[in-house]
Design an enzyme around this catalytic site. Structure first.
Site, PDB file in Angstrom:
ATOM      1  CG  ASP A 158      16.705  -3.874   1.115  1.00 34.88           C
ATOM      2  OD1 ASP A 158      17.473  -4.656   1.707  1.00 34.88           O
ATOM      3  OD2 ASP A 158      15.827  -4.243   0.309  1.00 34.88           O
TER       4      ASP A 158
HETATM    5  N1  URA Z   1      12.343  -7.066   2.011  1.00 35.11           N
HETATM    6  C1  URA Z   1      13.074  -6.308   1.163  1.00 35.11           C
HETATM    7  O1  URA Z   1      13.132  -6.584  -0.024  1.00 35.11           O
HETATM    8  N2  URA Z   1      13.723  -5.254   1.661  1.00 35.11           N
HETATM    9  C2  URA Z   1      13.660  -4.876   2.958  1.00 35.11           C
HETATM   10  O2  URA Z   1      14.262  -3.884   3.327  1.00 35.11           O
HETATM   11  C3  URA Z   1      12.894  -5.665   3.821  1.00 35.11           C
HETATM   12  C4  URA Z   1      12.251  -6.751   3.332  1.00 35.11           C
END
Ligand code: URA
Length: 236
Positions: A103
Site C-alpha cells: 500500500d
Molecule cells: N497488507 C496490507 O494491508 N498492506 C500492505 O501493504 C501489505 C500487506
C-alpha cells in the site's frame, strides 16, 4: 544480438538515444569504437562499454527497494511518485515492475524485476512464499491472536485466509506477521477482523530474502545471486 538492442535494453534507453551515442563514438566493444548500430555482439563474451564504463550483462534485473511511505507500487501513476522513479539511473530499464504490491503508506521490502516468470512463481499462493511484516497496532496485541491467525481467518465476511503466523514481541503494540499470500490490504483487514487497527506497516522479508537493514528509506540495491537462490525457500 545487435549492439543497439543490447545497449537500449541494458541501459533502459530508447534505440534512437542509443544510435546517437554510437554516432558520438561513446560505445566500444572489446575496446574498439562501434560505428554501426547493427553490429552483432555476443552479450555473454564481448566487453561492451559506454563512455569507458563496462556494462555487466544481465538477462534480468532483481532489485530490493526499501520503500518509503507515500510512494505507490505501480509502474506509472498520474499523481504520486512510483517505486520505479526511486531507482537510480543504473537500475532503470524497460519492463521493470514491482512484484507484489505494498500500500502507499506501507514501508519496506519491494521486489522489483523484469523477470515475469520468477515474479509469478513468487506471488502464486500455491508456492506459499512467506512475506514477513512488522506491524504496529493501535491497541496492544492479545495472545489469542496467535491461534486465530494460525487457524486461517475469514475477513470481510467471506474471504478465507491461509493460516498465518503471528509472533508477539517485547513491545505490546508491535507484532511480526508471516503470510503466505498477498490479498488486497490483507494485514490491515486481518487486524480489523480481530478488532484492532494497523498504525504502521513494514515488510521485512520475502521468501528467504530479508530486507537489507543498511538500506535507508528510498534506497535500493541489486539482489545477489545467492539471495535469489533463497527467494522461493518455503521457510526461514
Ligand atoms: N497488507 C496490507 O494491508 N498492506 C500492505 O501493504 C501489505 C500487506
Amino acid at each position: 544480438m545487435r549492439i543497439d538492442k543490447f545497449i537500449s535494453e541494458q541501459k533502459g534507453i530508447s534505440r534512437s538515444d542509443t544510435k546517437a551515442m554510437i554516432k558520438r563514438a561513446e560505445i566500444t566493444v572489446n575496446g574498439t569504437v562501434v560505428k554501426a548500430a547493427d553490429l552483432k555482439i555476443d552479450p555473454q563474451r564481448d566487453v561492451v562499454a559506454v563512455g569507458g564504463k563496462p556494462i555487466t550483462y544481465r538477462k534480468f534485473m532483481y532489485i530490493m527497494l526499501n520503500k518509503p511511505d507515500g510512494v505507490v507500487c505501480a509502474t506509472r501513476d498520474g499523481l504520486s511518485s512510483t517505486v520505479l522513479e526511486l531507482l537510480p539511473e543504473e537500475f532503470r530499464r524497460k519492463g521493470l515492475f514491482p512484484a507484489g504490491r505494498l500500500d502507499k503508506d506501507t514501508e519496506g521490502f519491494v521486489f522489483i524485476t523484469d523477470d515475469g516468470e520468477l515474479a509469478h512463481k513468487m506471488l502464486s499462493p500455491k508456492n506459499h512464499v512467506e512475506k514477513e511484516y512488522v506491524v504496529t497496532l493501535e491497541a496492544p496485541a492479545e495472545e489469542k491472536y496467535i491461534d486465530i491467525f494460525a487457524a486461517g481467518m475469514i475477513i470481510d465476511g467471506d474471504e478465507k485466509c491461509l493460516p498465518a503466523q503471528l509472533i508477539l514481541t517485547d513491545e505490546p503494540y508491535v507484532v511480526r506477521l508471516i503470510l503466505h499470500e498477498g490479498k488486497y490490504h490483507q494485514v490491515k483487514r486481518m487486524m480489523e477482523a480481530v478488532g484492532n487497527r494497523v498504525t504502521h506497516l513494514r515488510r521485512v522479508r520475502m521468501g528467504g530474502i530479508e530486507l537489507d537493514n543498511t538500506l535507508a528509506s528510498g534506497e535500493s540495491r541489486e539482489i545477489t545471486q545467492d539471495e535469489l537462490s533463497h527467494l522461493l525457500d518455503k521457510q526461514m
